[in-house]
Design a protein around this motif. Sequence first.
Motif, short mmCIF file in Angstrom:
data_model
loop_
_atom_site.label_atom_id
_atom_site.label_comp_id
_atom_site.label_asym_id
_atom_site.label_seq_id
_atom_site.Cartn_x
_atom_site.Cartn_y
_atom_site.Cartn_z
N UNK A 5 -29.28 -15.04 -10.77
CA UNK A 5 -28.34 -16.15 -11.01
C UNK A 5 -29.06 -17.48 -11.12
N UNK A 6 -28.40 -18.44 -11.79
CA UNK A 6 -29.02 -19.73 -12.15
C UNK A 6 -29.41 -20.56 -10.94
N UNK A 7 -28.86 -20.23 -9.75
CA UNK A 7 -29.21 -20.97 -8.54
C UNK A 7 -30.28 -20.25 -7.73
N UNK A 226 -27.01 -23.87 -21.44
CA UNK A 226 -27.73 -25.14 -21.21
C UNK A 226 -27.16 -25.86 -19.99
N UNK A 227 -25.83 -25.82 -19.84
CA UNK A 227 -25.17 -26.47 -18.71
C UNK A 227 -25.66 -25.87 -17.38
N UNK A 228 -25.67 -24.54 -17.30
CA UNK A 228 -26.10 -23.88 -16.05
C UNK A 228 -27.57 -24.19 -15.77
N UNK A 229 -28.39 -24.19 -16.82
CA UNK A 229 -29.82 -24.49 -16.62
C UNK A 229 -30.03 -25.91 -16.10
N UNK A 230 -29.08 -26.82 -16.42
CA UNK A 230 -29.28 -28.25 -16.09
C UNK A 230 -28.63 -28.65 -14.77
N UNK A 231 -28.01 -27.70 -14.07
CA UNK A 231 -27.24 -28.06 -12.86
C UNK A 231 -28.08 -28.80 -11.82
N UNK A 233 -30.56 -30.76 -12.36
CA UNK A 233 -31.22 -31.99 -12.82
C UNK A 233 -30.62 -33.21 -12.11
N UNK A 234 -31.40 -34.29 -12.12
CA UNK A 234 -31.03 -35.49 -11.36
C UNK A 234 -29.74 -36.13 -11.86
N UNK A 235 -29.61 -36.16 -13.18
CA UNK A 235 -28.47 -36.87 -13.77
C UNK A 235 -27.19 -36.02 -13.68
N UNK A 236 -26.09 -36.65 -13.34
CA UNK A 236 -24.80 -35.95 -13.28
C UNK A 236 -24.30 -35.68 -14.69
N UNK A 237 -24.42 -36.68 -15.55
CA UNK A 237 -23.97 -36.53 -16.94
C UNK A 237 -24.91 -35.58 -17.66
N UNK A 238 -24.37 -34.50 -18.23
CA UNK A 238 -25.22 -33.60 -19.01
C UNK A 238 -24.64 -33.42 -20.41
#
Length: 265
Positions: A5-7, A226-231, A233-238
């Motif tokens: 899983x992505x986490x 892409x959304x799951x991969x970016x969870x 990341x520092x920025x909230x806006x993806x």
Amino acid sequence: MISENFMGWENPGSALITGSSSGIGAEFARQLAQQGFDLILVARRKGKLDALSKTLQEKYSINVEVLVADLSKISDNEQVISRINEINNLDILINNAGFGILDNFLQIERMKHVEMINVHFTSPVMLCHATIPGMTKRKRGVIINTSSIFAINKDSSIIMYTATKSAVAIFSELLKVKVKGTGIYIQALCPGFTYSEFHDTDTMSGFQRDWYQPEQWMKAEEVVSLSLDAVKSKSVIFIPGERNKESGMINRKKNLSKYLNCEWL
Ligand SMILES: NC(=O)c1ccc[n+]([C@@H]2O[C@H](COP(=O)([O-])OP(=O)(O)OC[C@H]3O[C@@H](n4cnc5c(N)ncnc54)[C@H](OP(=O)(O)O)[C@@H]3O)[C@@H](O)[C@H]2O)c1
């Protein structure tokens, strides 16, 4: 076959996904099922939810529950919350339900605006409020609120869509500050044009996909992975996709510099 899983969690718990009867939400369901999460699918069209539930249970041997709810209604949101309160392993909340309206602000009846406010903003606020205490206690959780590129590239021809999607993006950014140190990750997913049923609804009647170049469109599969991969990341806006990112970042900078030049700051 279940993939990692992505986490990177050892025991994936449950994921509640609103707007999972089609498009981006159904794709979140598929990708999280493949990663071993049990699912709670929420939307109005029971037939579609049941069909997806059956497929995913058979393919991945996970538990899938269907909750039929009209999230424009406060009472239906309360019913979803009653169920949330009974789940002791809710790891993921995806507030994704939404719809568009292709019309002029004054031509749309007042209650349709209220419906949009409730689906795009009231419901995510209510469900986040219900979910965060449990996640905080367990010290882990992911919340993805589906906003839109229009939260960044503001468009006055779709006032309520832009306003509600902006509200949920700002809410997500502020919420992140509040949950700092709790182990909860928050993302405001801001897709651009994505192939789904979004542009086929009655309220989008007249819209033609070929108004926009094929390279401006993305597939829901891509947006979700892409959304799951970016969870983390520092920025909230993806913003998924390079093309969307480029236009979004230029406008975000312009907007920020507008605010930074404000006299009241
Ligand atoms: N497609 C795009 O170009 C695009 C771009 C940016 C952002 N988005 C956002 O992405 C999200 C997902 O949209 P999509 O593109 O996947 O479109 P979609 O295929 O039309 O999916 C929308 C989902 O929202 C659900 N929904 C709508 N109104 C609801 C209500 N009153 N109560 C409960 N569920 C409701 C629909 O389910 P039922 O009809 O079964 O209730 C459906 O599952 C939306 O928030 C949308 O604003 C889409």
